[in-house]
Design a protein around this motif. Structure first.
Motif, PDB file in Angstrom:
ATOM      1  N   LYS A   1     -25.322  20.214 -13.895  1.00  0.00           N
ATOM      2  CA  LYS A   1     -26.656  20.371 -13.308  1.00  0.00           C
ATOM      3  C   LYS A   1     -27.744  19.972 -14.298  1.00  0.00           C
ATOM      4  O   LYS A   1     -28.697  19.260 -13.943  1.00  0.00           O
ATOM      5  CB  LYS A   1     -26.828  21.825 -12.866  1.00  0.00           C
ATOM      6  CG  LYS A   1     -28.096  22.067 -12.060  1.00  0.00           C
ATOM      7  CD  LYS A   1     -28.135  23.482 -11.546  1.00  0.00           C
ATOM      8  CE  LYS A   1     -29.383  23.688 -10.706  1.00  0.00           C
ATOM      9  NZ  LYS A   1     -29.414  25.031 -10.111  1.00  0.00           N
ATOM     10  N   SER A   2     -27.621  20.423 -15.563  1.00  0.00           N
ATOM     11  CA  SER A   2     -28.648  20.090 -16.551  1.00  0.00           C
ATOM     12  C   SER A   2     -28.616  18.604 -16.899  1.00  0.00           C
ATOM     13  O   SER A   2     -29.661  17.988 -17.125  1.00  0.00           O
ATOM     14  CB  SER A   2     -28.511  20.943 -17.807  1.00  0.00           C
ATOM     15  OG  SER A   2     -27.296  20.649 -18.459  1.00  0.00           O
TER      16      SER A   2
ATOM     17  N   LYS B   1     -23.512  20.272 -22.249  1.00  0.00           N
ATOM     18  CA  LYS B   1     -24.470  20.573 -21.182  1.00  0.00           C
ATOM     19  C   LYS B   1     -23.727  20.654 -19.849  1.00  0.00           C
ATOM     20  O   LYS B   1     -22.710  19.997 -19.655  1.00  0.00           O
ATOM     21  CB  LYS B   1     -25.527  19.473 -21.105  1.00  0.00           C
ATOM     22  CG  LYS B   1     -26.352  19.303 -22.366  1.00  0.00           C
ATOM     23  CD  LYS B   1     -27.782  19.016 -22.018  1.00  0.00           C
ATOM     24  CE  LYS B   1     -28.677  18.827 -23.208  1.00  0.00           C
ATOM     25  NZ  LYS B   1     -28.805  19.998 -24.043  1.00  0.00           N
TER      26      LYS B   1
ATOM     27  N   LYS C   1     -27.857  16.206 -14.781  1.00  0.00           N
ATOM     28  CA  LYS C   1     -28.505  15.558 -13.642  1.00  0.00           C
ATOM     29  C   LYS C   1     -30.028  15.680 -13.754  1.00  0.00           C
ATOM     30  O   LYS C   1     -30.755  14.715 -13.510  1.00  0.00           O
ATOM     31  CB  LYS C   1     -28.028  16.221 -12.343  1.00  0.00           C
ATOM     32  CG  LYS C   1     -28.277  15.376 -11.108  1.00  0.00           C
ATOM     33  CD  LYS C   1     -27.916  16.113  -9.836  1.00  0.00           C
ATOM     34  CE  LYS C   1     -26.422  16.297  -9.699  1.00  0.00           C
ATOM     35  NZ  LYS C   1     -26.050  16.973  -8.440  1.00  0.00           N
ATOM     36  N   ALA C   2     -30.485  16.850 -14.175  1.00  0.00           N
ATOM     37  CA  ALA C   2     -31.923  17.077 -14.318  1.00  0.00           C
ATOM     38  C   ALA C   2     -32.511  16.182 -15.403  1.00  0.00           C
ATOM     39  O   ALA C   2     -33.588  15.595 -15.225  1.00  0.00           O
ATOM     40  CB  ALA C   2     -32.188  18.541 -14.637  1.00  0.00           C
ATOM     41  N   ILE C   3     -31.811  16.039 -16.499  1.00  0.00           N
ATOM     42  CA  ILE C   3     -32.277  15.189 -17.604  1.00  0.00           C
ATOM     43  C   ILE C   3     -32.327  13.729 -17.161  1.00  0.00           C
ATOM     44  O   ILE C   3     -33.276  12.997 -17.474  1.00  0.00           O
ATOM     45  CB  ILE C   3     -31.364  15.362 -18.844  1.00  0.00           C
ATOM     46  CG1 ILE C   3     -31.558  16.757 -19.451  1.00  0.00           C
ATOM     47  CG2 ILE C   3     -31.639  14.301 -19.894  1.00  0.00           C
ATOM     48  CD1 ILE C   3     -30.484  17.143 -20.445  1.00  0.00           C
ATOM     49  N   ARG C   4     -31.297  13.315 -16.416  1.00  0.00           N
ATOM     50  CA  ARG C   4     -31.228  11.932 -15.951  1.00  0.00           C
ATOM     51  C   ARG C   4     -32.339  11.636 -14.931  1.00  0.00           C
ATOM     52  O   ARG C   4     -32.999  10.599 -14.984  1.00  0.00           O
ATOM     53  CB  ARG C   4     -29.851  11.676 -15.332  1.00  0.00           C
ATOM     54  CG  ARG C   4     -29.561  10.210 -15.098  1.00  0.00           C
ATOM     55  CD  ARG C   4     -28.144   9.925 -14.643  1.00  0.00           C
ATOM     56  NE  ARG C   4     -27.739  10.723 -13.484  1.00  0.00           N
ATOM     57  CZ  ARG C   4     -26.784  11.657 -13.508  1.00  0.00           C
ATOM     58  NH1 ARG C   4     -26.125  11.924 -14.614  1.00  0.00           N
ATOM     59  NH2 ARG C   4     -26.478  12.346 -12.423  1.00  0.00           N
ATOM     60  N   ASN C   5     -32.578  12.556 -14.019  1.00  0.00           N
ATOM     61  CA  ASN C   5     -33.568  12.336 -12.963  1.00  0.00           C
ATOM     62  C   ASN C   5     -35.020  12.547 -13.418  1.00  0.00           C
ATOM     63  O   ASN C   5     -35.927  11.956 -12.858  1.00  0.00           O
ATOM     64  CB  ASN C   5     -33.273  13.236 -11.763  1.00  0.00           C
ATOM     65  CG  ASN C   5     -31.992  12.833 -11.072  1.00  0.00           C
ATOM     66  OD1 ASN C   5     -31.589  11.676 -11.154  1.00  0.00           O
ATOM     67  ND2 ASN C   5     -31.356  13.768 -10.403  1.00  0.00           N
ATOM     68  N   PHE C   6     -35.197  13.405 -14.394  1.00  0.00           N
ATOM     69  CA  PHE C   6     -36.554  13.682 -14.872  1.00  0.00           C
ATOM     70  C   PHE C   6     -36.631  13.503 -16.382  1.00  0.00           C
ATOM     71  O   PHE C   6     -36.712  14.482 -17.131  1.00  0.00           O
ATOM     72  CB  PHE C   6     -36.970  15.116 -14.498  1.00  0.00           C
ATOM     73  CG  PHE C   6     -36.849  15.398 -13.026  1.00  0.00           C
ATOM     74  CD1 PHE C   6     -37.791  14.920 -12.129  1.00  0.00           C
ATOM     75  CD2 PHE C   6     -35.763  16.135 -12.528  1.00  0.00           C
ATOM     76  CE1 PHE C   6     -37.667  15.187 -10.769  1.00  0.00           C
ATOM     77  CE2 PHE C   6     -35.641  16.391 -11.166  1.00  0.00           C
ATOM     78  CZ  PHE C   6     -36.594  15.919 -10.286  1.00  0.00           C
TER      79      PHE C   6
END
Length: 131
Positions: free
Chosen positions: A114-115, A111, A117-122
């Protein structure tokens, strides 16, 4: 003493060739090619029917010798390159062009930053389900 021209070659068997060495195979190939040349000359000069029929047998024998020779060469090369990282293109698996260009499983699972970070944050939401 028997003349070389009248030497009758029997049909060569592939399994017999596999046990022979490289030099013996090449020697046999040379003999067969010479015989084929003589048979072709006999064909032009109006030789016996038995000689004309033999042309096919000799041609197939030449093909057999070459096939066994090339197979043994390739198998020896495979042994040499067995523990190396990269193989020559003719020793690699053929499959299809599309399959050869597909991403490997490792590449598919990776991954981007960016993806990640998105998974971790949301993260996926969890709902309390009433039973």
């Amino acid at each position: 003493k028997v003349h070389r021209r009248f030497l009758i070659m029997a049909k060569i068997k592939a399994y017999e060739l596999r046990s022979s060495k490289k030099d013996a195979m090449l020697k046999k190939l040379e003999e067969l090619k010479n015989e084929l040349g003589q048979l072709r000359v006999a064909k032009v000069t109006g030789g016996a029917q038995s000689k004309l029929a033999k042309i096919k047998v000799v041609r197939k024998s030449i093909a057999r010798v070459l096939t066994v020779y090339n197979q043994t060469q390739k198998s020896k090369l495979r042994e040499v390159y067995a523990d190396r990282k990269y193989l020559p293109t003719d020793l690699r698996v053929k499959k299809t062009r599309a399959i050869r260009r597909q991403l490997s499983d490792d590449e598919k699972s990776k991954k981007t930053a960016k993806s990640l970070k998105a998974i971790r944050n949301f993260p996926n939401r969890r709902y309390a389900v009433k039973a």
